[in-house]
Design an enzyme around this catalytic site. Structure first.
Site, PDB file in Angstrom:
ATOM      1  N   GLN A 196       2.128  -6.016  -3.212  1.00 37.33           N
ATOM      2  CA  GLN A 196       2.705  -6.179  -2.089  1.00 37.33           C
ATOM      3  C   GLN A 196       3.972  -5.635  -1.863  1.00 37.33           C
ATOM      4  OE1 GLN A 196       1.643  -9.790  -3.406  1.00 37.33           O
ATOM      5  NE2 GLN A 196      -0.335  -8.632  -3.120  1.00 37.33           N
ATOM      6  N   LYS A 236       2.248   2.160  -5.109  1.00 35.24           N
ATOM      7  CA  LYS A 236       2.560   1.684  -6.270  1.00 35.24           C
ATOM      8  C   LYS A 236       1.674   1.733  -7.571  1.00 35.24           C
ATOM      9  CE  LYS A 236       3.007  -2.422  -4.583  1.00 35.24           C
ATOM     10  NZ  LYS A 236       2.612  -2.143  -3.161  1.00 35.24           N
ATOM     11  N   GLY A 249      -4.295  -4.407  -4.045  1.00 33.26           N
ATOM     12  CA  GLY A 249      -5.184  -3.349  -4.194  1.00 33.26           C
ATOM     13  C   GLY A 249      -4.415  -2.057  -4.656  1.00 33.26           C
ATOM     14  N   HIS A 250      -4.657  -2.097  -5.914  1.00 32.61           N
ATOM     15  CA  HIS A 250      -4.123  -0.549  -6.428  1.00 32.61           C
ATOM     16  C   HIS A 250      -5.237   0.271  -6.670  1.00 32.61           C
ATOM     17  CE1 HIS A 250      -0.617  -2.960  -7.316  1.00 32.61           C
ATOM     18  NE2 HIS A 250      -1.219  -3.720  -8.411  1.00 32.61           N
ATOM     19  N   ASP A 279       0.934  -1.370   0.121  1.00 32.23           N
ATOM     20  CA  ASP A 279      -0.020  -0.134  -0.082  1.00 32.23           C
ATOM     21  C   ASP A 279       0.862   1.406   0.075  1.00 32.23           C
ATOM     22  OD1 ASP A 279      -2.391  -1.673   0.286  1.00 32.23           O
ATOM     23  OD2 ASP A 279      -2.043  -1.665   2.474  1.00 32.23           O
TER      24      ASP A 279
HETATM   25  P1  IMP Z   1      -2.425 -12.974   1.716  1.00 35.00           P
HETATM   26  O1  IMP Z   1      -1.650 -12.267   0.601  1.00 35.00           O
HETATM   27  O2  IMP Z   1      -3.761 -12.622   1.617  1.00 35.00           O
HETATM   28  O3  IMP Z   1      -2.105 -14.342   1.909  1.00 35.00           O
HETATM   29  O4  IMP Z   1      -2.193 -12.004   3.199  1.00 35.00           O
HETATM   30  C1  IMP Z   1      -0.776 -12.320   3.803  1.00 35.00           C
HETATM   31  C2  IMP Z   1      -0.503 -10.963   4.267  1.00 35.00           C
HETATM   32  O5  IMP Z   1      -0.253 -10.011   3.387  1.00 35.00           O
HETATM   33  C3  IMP Z   1      -1.597 -10.294   5.266  1.00 35.00           C
HETATM   34  O6  IMP Z   1      -1.081  -9.685   6.124  1.00 35.00           O
HETATM   35  C4  IMP Z   1      -2.208  -9.057   4.335  1.00 35.00           C
HETATM   36  O7  IMP Z   1      -2.781  -8.237   4.819  1.00 35.00           O
HETATM   37  C5  IMP Z   1      -0.890  -8.855   3.439  1.00 35.00           C
HETATM   38  N1  IMP Z   1      -1.164  -8.406   2.182  1.00 35.00           N
HETATM   39  C6  IMP Z   1      -1.405  -9.007   1.053  1.00 35.00           C
HETATM   40  N2  IMP Z   1      -1.861  -8.213  -0.057  1.00 35.00           N
HETATM   41  C7  IMP Z   1      -1.526  -6.949   0.238  1.00 35.00           C
HETATM   42  C8  IMP Z   1      -1.539  -5.657  -0.363  1.00 35.00           C
HETATM   43  O8  IMP Z   1      -1.682  -5.561  -1.366  1.00 35.00           O
HETATM   44  N3  IMP Z   1      -1.218  -4.766   0.477  1.00 35.00           N
HETATM   45  C9  IMP Z   1      -0.939  -4.845   1.928  1.00 35.00           C
HETATM   46  N4  IMP Z   1      -0.977  -5.998   2.482  1.00 35.00           N
HETATM   47  C10 IMP Z   1      -1.271  -7.111   1.701  1.00 35.00           C
END
Ligand code: IMP
Length: 428
Positions: free
Chosen positions: A223, A16, A40-41, A13
């Site tokens: 991420q 990007k 989430g962009h 977040d």
């Molecule tokens: P997962 O990717 O859904 O397995 O989540 C694993 C961890 O990564 C969790 O703490 C999510 O909140 C975090 N996470 C996954 N995608 C994002 C993102 O796009 N932005 C911020 N945190 C993310």
């Protein structure tokens, strides 16, 4: 050859999407190489806000090809929802390519994501529950279903049967959960296959041919480093490699073919989900950052945890990914602060350490060493040149570059494309 990678340097977040969208205007192709619909962009264009999850942010640039490469875990339902929503808003979606090797997110992945989180209780990771981890688990377990299987009717019917039998066995015996219905899943996914088939190709040869032809390629990380499965705050991480090295495995492009690496750094710090966050501010400063920055998740809507910039983490990300330039985002969010802090070192048991501790026990003990900066207390959202930034903002950026040992290449002072200060002229 001109290839640029964009990586998040914190916990995601960082903004990007805005940087990718800005650079995508100069690129021929934008590529997602890891993660899936957990990303989430938010991209703003002509005053309109677009929230993207699986789609590369380059989709809003006319004439840019968007590639979803093999390292992505692909949720066809989300993809088609995004396609339909973009089409309804008049966005051209014809230039999309999906790797035939990408793994498909199946209904059981989302169910296991939820069940596993529930089982972990107060040790939950705080996943997005999009089935990302379980899909990568199946990939490593060699029972994943790939896009090339999905678009082959017979192959898909057989693989789906085989894997579903195993998943239903576990669901019923281990979780006391009702079994999933094969015919329903088959019908649903056959429908998806028909709609996505026209976009499917071998993206490895496409991308390498493009690079050889001198086209400009932008690799869009989702991420961030501190969520990387090897380098992040394990186990509070995602299941992929959101670092520059992730491009080689996730897109089939050799490391020596990458020219520039941009690390996106939010001017302060946020995190969603559980896990360590040394500079977190569980106080009115944190609340002020959250309110000023509208820090709520794009995918889940969860309030983000907030804190001061941790330059130790950014330096670490710079080492791992070989970051050439920082793209500093959301600097304008700090406009209203009288004073701003930056963590420049970690102290553990009275000693300064020069690394990010692997052990969460030790990471939980680190005391951030802060430097304090006077705020600039003016609205910078209309500044377009570095030298026009208030002196206190420049001091903050210069210290950031000194601690991280990475030059500032881009500064974002607002959500729109034009609210961008370009310092480095040689990115593409
Ligand atoms: P997962 O990717 O859904 O397995 O989540 C694993 C961890 O990564 C969790 O703490 C999510 O909140 C975090 N996470 C996954 N995608 C994002 C993102 O796009 N932005 C911020 N945190 C993310």
């Amino acid at each position: 050859m001109s290839t640029v990678v964009i990586n998040g340097t914190q916990w995601g977040d960082e903004g990007k999407g805005k940087i990718v969208d800005y650079l995508a205007a100069q690129a021929d192709t934008v590529v997602r190489f890891q993660g899936g619909s957990n990303a989430g962009h938010t991209v703003c264009l002509d005053g309109e806000e677009y929230k993207l999850r699986l789609m590369p942010s380059g989709i809003l640039c006319k004439d840019t090809t968007c590639v979803i490469a093999n390292g992505v875990v692909f949720d066809p339902q989300v993809f088609l929802e995004e396609i339909d929503a973009l089409k309804n808003r008049g966005v051209d979606v014809s230039n999309i390519k999906i790797s035939n090797r990408a793994h498909v997110v199946m209904p059981w992945h989302k169910i296991f994501d939820e069940l596993n989180e529930n089982l972990r209780g107060d040790k939950k990771i705080g996943t997005t529950k999009r089935g990302i981890g379980p899909c990568y688990i199946d990939k490593a377990d060699r029972i994943g279903i790939r896009i090339c299987d999905l678009i082959d009717r017979e192959e898909f019917a057989a693989k789906c049967r085989e894997v579903l039998d195993q998943k239903n066995f576990i669901l019923q015996k281990a979780y006391n959960h009702e079994p999933l219905n094969y015919d329903e899943i088959l019908a649903e996914y056959e429908g998806y296959a028909e709609r996505i088939a026209p976009y499917v190709c071998d993206t490895i040869s496409f991308l390498n041919d493009e690079i050889d032809a001198g086209k400009k390629i932008l690799f869009e990380g989702a991420q961030a480093t501190m969520l990387d499965i090897d380098y992040g705050t394990y186990p509070y991480v995602t299941a992929s490699h959101p670092i520059s090295g992730g491009v080689a495995v996730g897109a089939g492009v050799a490391p020596k073919k990458i020219d520039k690496i941009i690390g996106v750094v939010k001017a302060y710090c946020t995190r969603v989900g559980e896990g360590p966050f040394p500079t977190e501010q569980l106080n009115e400063i944190g609340d002020k950052l959250r309110t000023a920055g509208h820090e709520f998740g794009t995918v889940t809507g969860r309030p983000r945890r907030t804190g001061w910039l941790d330059a130790c983490v950014v330096k670490y990300a710079g080492q791992i990914s070989g970051v050439d330039y920082m793209a500093v985002t959301r600097l304008d969010i700090l406009d209203g602060f009288d004073e701003i802090k930056m963590c420049v070192a970690y102290e553990v048991d009275g000693k300064i350490i020069n690394e990010i501790p692997a052990s969460l026990k030790i990471l939980a003990k680190v005391k951030p060493v802060y430097e304090t900066f006077d705020g600039w207390k003016v609205n910078i959202s209309n500044v377009r040149k570095y030298e026009d930034l208030p002196v206190n903002a420049r001091k903050y950026l210069e210290r950031m570059a000194a601690v991280t040992k990475i030059d500032v290449g881009i500064i974002s002072v607002g959500p729109n494309r034009d609210q961008t200060i370009i310092v480095a002229k040689d990115i593409f």
